[in-house]
Write a protein that holds these residues in place. Structure first.
Motif, PDB file in Angstrom:
ATOM      1  N   LYS A   1     -23.098  13.854 -12.908  1.00 47.37           N
ATOM      2  CA  LYS A   1     -21.457  13.853 -11.948  1.00 47.37           C
ATOM      3  C   LYS A   1     -20.598  13.397 -13.284  1.00 47.37           C
ATOM      4  N   ALA A   2     -20.002  12.673 -13.341  1.00 45.61           N
ATOM      5  CA  ALA A   2     -19.134  12.155 -13.601  1.00 45.61           C
ATOM      6  C   ALA A   2     -18.238  11.647 -12.840  1.00 45.61           C
ATOM      7  N   THR A   3     -17.731  10.454 -12.483  1.00 44.65           N
ATOM      8  CA  THR A   3     -16.864  10.089 -10.909  1.00 44.65           C
ATOM      9  C   THR A   3     -16.123   9.250 -11.464  1.00 44.65           C
ATOM     10  N   LYS A   4     -14.821   9.551 -11.604  1.00 40.90           N
ATOM     11  CA  LYS A   4     -14.107   8.078 -12.207  1.00 40.90           C
ATOM     12  C   LYS A   4     -13.744   7.010 -11.717  1.00 40.90           C
ATOM     13  N   TYR A   5     -14.409   6.024 -12.388  1.00 38.18           N
ATOM     14  CA  TYR A   5     -14.143   4.693 -12.165  1.00 38.18           C
ATOM     15  C   TYR A   5     -13.112   3.226 -12.041  1.00 38.18           C
ATOM     16  N   GLU A   6     -12.830   3.191 -11.279  1.00 37.71           N
ATOM     17  CA  GLU A   6     -11.721   2.751 -10.961  1.00 37.71           C
ATOM     18  C   GLU A   6     -11.652   1.164 -10.078  1.00 37.71           C
ATOM     19  N   PRO A   7     -12.280   0.048 -11.300  1.00 40.58           N
ATOM     20  CA  PRO A   7     -12.505  -1.232 -10.664  1.00 40.58           C
ATOM     21  C   PRO A   7     -11.497  -2.467 -10.572  1.00 40.58           C
ATOM     22  N   GLU A   8     -10.047  -1.734 -10.810  1.00 41.41           N
ATOM     23  CA  GLU A   8      -9.162  -2.576 -10.709  1.00 41.41           C
ATOM     24  C   GLU A   8      -8.179  -1.561  -9.419  1.00 41.41           C
ATOM     25  N   TRP A   9      -8.545  -0.844  -8.470  1.00 41.86           N
ATOM     26  CA  TRP A   9      -8.209  -0.300  -7.125  1.00 41.86           C
ATOM     27  C   TRP A   9      -7.900  -1.289  -6.230  1.00 41.86           C
ATOM     28  N   GLU A  10      -7.325  -1.270  -5.816  1.00 45.19           N
ATOM     29  CA  GLU A  10      -7.644  -2.716  -4.451  1.00 45.19           C
ATOM     30  C   GLU A  10      -6.837  -2.014  -3.139  1.00 45.19           C
ATOM     31  N   HIS A  11      -5.861  -1.643  -2.819  1.00 48.18           N
ATOM     32  CA  HIS A  11      -4.689  -1.065  -2.109  1.00 48.18           C
ATOM     33  C   HIS A  11      -4.268   0.116  -2.500  1.00 48.18           C
ATOM     34  N   SER A  12      -4.333   0.311  -0.878  1.00 49.43           N
ATOM     35  CA  SER A  12      -2.981   1.990  -1.384  1.00 49.43           C
ATOM     36  C   SER A  12      -2.059   1.666   0.105  1.00 49.43           C
ATOM     37  N   THR A  13      -0.929   1.980   0.095  1.00 53.52           N
ATOM     38  CA  THR A  13       0.373   1.070   1.115  1.00 53.52           C
ATOM     39  C   THR A  13      -0.252   2.535   1.899  1.00 53.52           C
ATOM     40  N   LYS A  14       0.002   3.953   1.853  1.00 57.05           N
ATOM     41  CA  LYS A  14      -0.130   5.007   1.990  1.00 57.05           C
ATOM     42  C   LYS A  14      -1.742   4.743   3.123  1.00 57.05           C
ATOM     43  N   LEU A  15      -2.882   5.030   2.330  1.00 53.87           N
ATOM     44  CA  LEU A  15      -4.024   4.806   3.828  1.00 53.87           C
ATOM     45  C   LEU A  15      -4.063   3.278   4.275  1.00 53.87           C
ATOM     46  N   GLU A  16      -3.231   2.622   3.918  1.00 50.35           N
ATOM     47  CA  GLU A  16      -3.378   0.859   4.998  1.00 50.35           C
ATOM     48  C   GLU A  16      -2.559   1.434   6.632  1.00 50.35           C
ATOM     49  N   THR A  17      -1.610   2.577   5.836  1.00 46.07           N
ATOM     50  CA  THR A  17      -0.608   2.546   7.267  1.00 46.07           C
ATOM     51  C   THR A  17      -1.511   3.587   7.998  1.00 46.07           C
ATOM     52  N   ILE A  18      -2.072   4.829   7.127  1.00 46.25           N
ATOM     53  CA  ILE A  18      -2.414   5.514   8.074  1.00 46.25           C
ATOM     54  C   ILE A  18      -3.918   5.308   8.883  1.00 46.25           C
ATOM     55  N   TRP A  19      -4.678   4.270   8.437  1.00 48.28           N
ATOM     56  CA  TRP A  19      -5.689   3.631   9.120  1.00 48.28           C
ATOM     57  C   TRP A  19      -5.457   2.779  10.343  1.00 48.28           C
ATOM     58  N   TRP A  20      -4.171   2.022  10.365  1.00 48.83           N
ATOM     59  CA  TRP A  20      -3.610   1.312  11.518  1.00 48.83           C
ATOM     60  C   TRP A  20      -2.931   1.733  12.153  1.00 48.83           C
ATOM     61  N   SER A  21      -1.872   3.164  11.351  1.00 47.58           N
ATOM     62  CA  SER A  21      -0.449   2.803  12.829  1.00 47.58           C
ATOM     63  C   SER A  21      -1.563   3.954  13.807  1.00 47.58           C
ATOM     64  N   ILE A  22      -2.517   4.475  13.469  1.00 47.75           N
ATOM     65  CA  ILE A  22      -3.144   6.127  13.970  1.00 47.75           C
ATOM     66  C   ILE A  22      -4.189   5.280  15.704  1.00 47.75           C
ATOM     67  N   PRO A  23      -4.664   3.755  15.019  1.00 48.83           N
ATOM     68  CA  PRO A  23      -5.562   3.238  16.686  1.00 48.83           C
ATOM     69  C   PRO A  23      -4.790   3.168  16.964  1.00 48.83           C
TER      70      PRO A  23
END
Length: 325
Positions: free
Chosen positions: A76-98
């Protein structure tokens, strides 16, 4: 082969656990309340559990999804993203709900904490019956000041009548608990705590000491029996007619560490409960007088000095930090 066997074992274990837990409602008596306080506490347990599951269930699902999606697979050729470090959308979801869940849980807990304050009398048309509780090594002494009787490891009271428990200890700290009627509260030497409960139907309810207090702490169990008013009155009369009196010397023998069977006493020494509280007079928690009407209808004032009565009634107003657990 081994990997498949491990997965099958895990599935079978989960299935067995589900079957076993299905019959726990009769065993875990706290989930089968028989009183007003116990029912409110069950509501709080259910609300808290549901709110926690709102976080836990998605996290568990995402955990399995991520493990499966990013498992090692050479085909399986999974996309390789070594420079990825932040997502405002994801951070908002997993902080706001708790944060929202915690805020809701805090509001619910504060509401129930004030509503279920153990020292607050229950609103009821019937006059409460008073039972004075003393935890000993390793037994429970119950005094009925209005009826003038006492019991060991057994209490009886009318159903649909509020019970005002006044609690202290003449031994290491313990915890008084009748799971089907309400939460536990600590018994402590030199302090007189209060706990208000009610049984909404007749029955024999399990009571226990819920705190480790030495060798035979596991034997500090008692029966709390709720009956009709007529049956309760008949029982009180039977105790008065057929049981010996509890003397001061008899109490001193009873207080010696050791287990005990059920005992009943036709009378009690005057002011015994307050004397037990005031026995540990080094802790002065306030002022006031421990007044109670005796069997003759006259008002007695146990502990006339501030040093003596400071631990009796004033400490009954000091329970706010305990709460219905």
């Amino acid at each position: 082969m081994m990997k498949g066997l491990r997965r099958l074992t895990a599935v079978l274990s989960l299935f067995a656990m589900t079957i076993l837990m299905a019959g726990c409602s009769d065993k875990v008596v706290v989930l089968n309340p028989k009183g007003e306080i116990g029912k409110h506490q069950l509501d709080l347990i259910i609300i808290s559990t549901v709110l926690c599951l709102v976080i836990i269930v998605p996290v568990l699902i995402l955990t399995f999804y991520i493990v499966w999606k990013y498992r090692h697979n050479s085909k399986k050729a999974t996309k390789y993203e070594p420079e990825w470090e932040h997502s405002t959308k994801l951070e908002t979801i997993w902080w706001s709900i708790p944060i929202v869940i915690i805020a809701i849980l805090a509001a619910v807990t504060i509401k129930y904490t004030h509503m279920l304050e153990p020292s607050k009398p229950l609103e009821h048309e019937a006059k409460p019956i008073v039972i004075q509780v003393t935890s000993l090594d390793w037994k429970w002494l119950f005094q009925y000041p209005d009826q003038g009787i006492a019991t060991v490891n057994y209490i009886q009271f009318p159903d649909n009548v509020p019970v005002e428990f006044q609690l202290t200890s003449d031994a290491p700290m313990n915890s008084f608990w009748i799971p089907q009627l309400g939460g536990q509260i600590y018994t402590m030497s030199g302090m007189a705590m209060k706990l208000h409960l009610i049984a909404e139907e007749p029955g024999d309810y399990m009571g226990m000491g819920a705190n480790f207090s030495g060798r035979d702490f596991g034997k500090m169990e008692f029966t709390a029996k709720a009956t009709s008013q007529a049956e309760f009155d008949a029982w009180v009369q039977q105790v008065k007619d057929s049981s010996p009196a509890l003397t001061t010397e008899g109490y001193e023998q009873l207080a010696i560490p050791g287990v005990s069977e059920v005992e009943t006493f036709s009378s009690i020494p005057e002011g015994l409960f307050n004397k037990i509280v005031n026995k540990y007079g080094a802790h002065n928690h306030g002022s006031g007088s421990a007044e109670h009407t005796d069997n003759s209808g006259e008002t007695t004032n146990e502990g006339a000095t501030e040093h003596e009565h400071g631990n009796a009634e004033a400490t009954m107003n000091h329970e706010g930090h305990v709460g219905h657990e």
